[in-house]
Write an enzyme that holds these catalytic residues in place. Structure first.
Site, PDB file in Angstrom:
ATOM      1  N   CYS A  94      42.135  46.841  40.568  1.00  0.00           N
ATOM      2  CA  CYS A  94      41.485  48.131  40.262  1.00  0.00           C
ATOM      3  C   CYS A  94      40.050  47.925  39.772  1.00  0.00           C
ATOM      4  O   CYS A  94      39.109  48.012  40.542  1.00  0.00           O
ATOM      5  CB  CYS A  94      42.278  48.918  39.216  1.00  0.00           C
ATOM      6  SG  CYS A  94      43.897  49.484  39.760  1.00  0.00           S
ATOM      7  N   ARG A  95      39.910  47.642  38.481  1.00  0.00           N
ATOM      8  CA  ARG A  95      38.581  47.604  37.874  1.00  0.00           C
ATOM      9  C   ARG A  95      37.719  46.445  38.349  1.00  0.00           C
ATOM     10  O   ARG A  95      36.556  46.644  38.705  1.00  0.00           O
ATOM     11  CB  ARG A  95      38.694  47.573  36.347  1.00  0.00           C
ATOM     12  CG  ARG A  95      39.301  48.838  35.781  1.00  0.00           C
ATOM     13  CD  ARG A  95      39.483  48.749  34.296  1.00  0.00           C
ATOM     14  NE  ARG A  95      40.544  47.799  33.963  1.00  0.00           N
ATOM     15  CZ  ARG A  95      40.843  47.426  32.725  1.00  0.00           C
ATOM     16  NH1 ARG A  95      40.157  47.895  31.706  1.00  0.00           N
ATOM     17  NH2 ARG A  95      41.817  46.575  32.496  1.00  0.00           N
ATOM     18  N   SER A  96      38.253  45.226  38.334  1.00  0.00           N
ATOM     19  CA  SER A  96      37.393  44.097  38.718  1.00  0.00           C
ATOM     20  C   SER A  96      36.982  44.129  40.190  1.00  0.00           C
ATOM     21  O   SER A  96      35.833  43.797  40.500  1.00  0.00           O
ATOM     22  CB  SER A  96      38.005  42.748  38.323  1.00  0.00           C
ATOM     23  OG  SER A  96      39.267  42.549  38.887  1.00  0.00           O
TER      24      SER A  96
ATOM     25  N   CYS B 215      39.774  41.549  35.349  1.00  0.00           N
ATOM     26  CA  CYS B 215      40.641  42.515  34.680  1.00  0.00           C
ATOM     27  C   CYS B 215      42.058  41.964  34.737  1.00  0.00           C
ATOM     28  O   CYS B 215      42.268  40.837  35.200  1.00  0.00           O
ATOM     29  CB  CYS B 215      40.534  43.915  35.287  1.00  0.00           C
ATOM     30  SG  CYS B 215      41.169  44.090  36.963  1.00  0.00           S
TER      31      CYS B 215
ATOM     32  N   ASP C  74      40.605  52.071  32.621  1.00  0.00           N
ATOM     33  CA  ASP C  74      41.690  51.485  33.416  1.00  0.00           C
ATOM     34  C   ASP C  74      42.477  52.607  34.076  1.00  0.00           C
ATOM     35  O   ASP C  74      43.249  53.301  33.421  1.00  0.00           O
ATOM     36  CB  ASP C  74      42.612  50.639  32.552  1.00  0.00           C
ATOM     37  CG  ASP C  74      43.658  49.892  33.371  1.00  0.00           C
ATOM     38  OD1 ASP C  74      43.735  50.113  34.606  1.00  0.00           O
ATOM     39  OD2 ASP C  74      44.396  49.088  32.788  1.00  0.00           O
TER      40      ASP C  74
ATOM     41  N   ASN D 290      43.385  42.428  38.878  1.00  0.00           N
ATOM     42  CA  ASN D 290      42.430  42.207  39.960  1.00  0.00           C
ATOM     43  C   ASN D 290      42.686  43.085  41.184  1.00  0.00           C
ATOM     44  O   ASN D 290      42.449  42.691  42.312  1.00  0.00           O
ATOM     45  CB  ASN D 290      42.395  40.725  40.349  1.00  0.00           C
ATOM     46  CG  ASN D 290      41.203  40.312  41.200  1.00  0.00           C
ATOM     47  OD1 ASN D 290      41.322  39.441  42.055  1.00  0.00           O
ATOM     48  ND2 ASN D 290      40.053  40.906  40.987  1.00  0.00           N
TER      49      ASN D 290
END
Length: 157
Positions: A16-18, A11, A127, A14
């Site tokens: 939050c999402r990933s 993401c 996100d 690096n």
């Protein structure tokens, strides 16, 4: 024994999402005892958060779901990643465009939206970075669980 298949979750920053996606995938590996088959990591498209741990809301979310052993430090994607990973998953269309732009000509990595595996067809992983609460992180977590489960089901070895 076959060679491990390697997955990289990506993401923008690096944090939050990933990392959520990486923690979810690693949890599937642990629970289903797929250590000999799969390996997962995560990276950023920008180096702004390099060396930082995940957003505290991301950690709260994964810990709430029983993933209590996850550790991570943000890092930027490298050219070598395009050669060392079999799949590179972006979380949204902007991630995919940037990954395609960065991809070396001789890379065989498959670049896809993680959400392209979501059985509920929510292709973009939410996100939550600018949210003021934790609901967006919960949403991203649930999307990652559905997508990773479907990916692993499709790619059984």
């Amino acid at each position: 024994m076959s060679v491990k298949k390697k997955v990289l979750m990506v993401c923008l920053g690096n944090i939050c999402r990933s990392p959520i996606a990486e923690a979810v995938f690693a949890d599937f590996i642990r629970r289903k005892k797929l250590y000999d088959i799969w390996e997962v990591h995560s990276a950023a498209l920008i180096g702004y958060h390099t060396g930082k741990g995940p957003d505290h809301r991301a950690m709260t979310t994964i810990e709430k779901h029983g993933i209590t052993d996850y550790t991570h430090q943000a890092r930027p994607i490298t050219t070598n990643d395009f050669h060392n990973f079999d799949w590179i998953f972006g979380m949204d269309e902007d991630n995919i465009r940037e990954l395609e732009r960065l991809r070396p000509n001789n890379s065989s990595a498959v670049i896809e939206l993680l959400g392209s595996y979501d059985p509920e067809e929510e292709r973009i992983i939410r996100d939550p970075y600018y949210d003021t609460d934790i609901q967006g992180f919960e949403k991203a977590y649930i999307q990652c669980v559905r997508s990773v489960a479907a990916f692993l089901e499709k790619h059984k070895y």
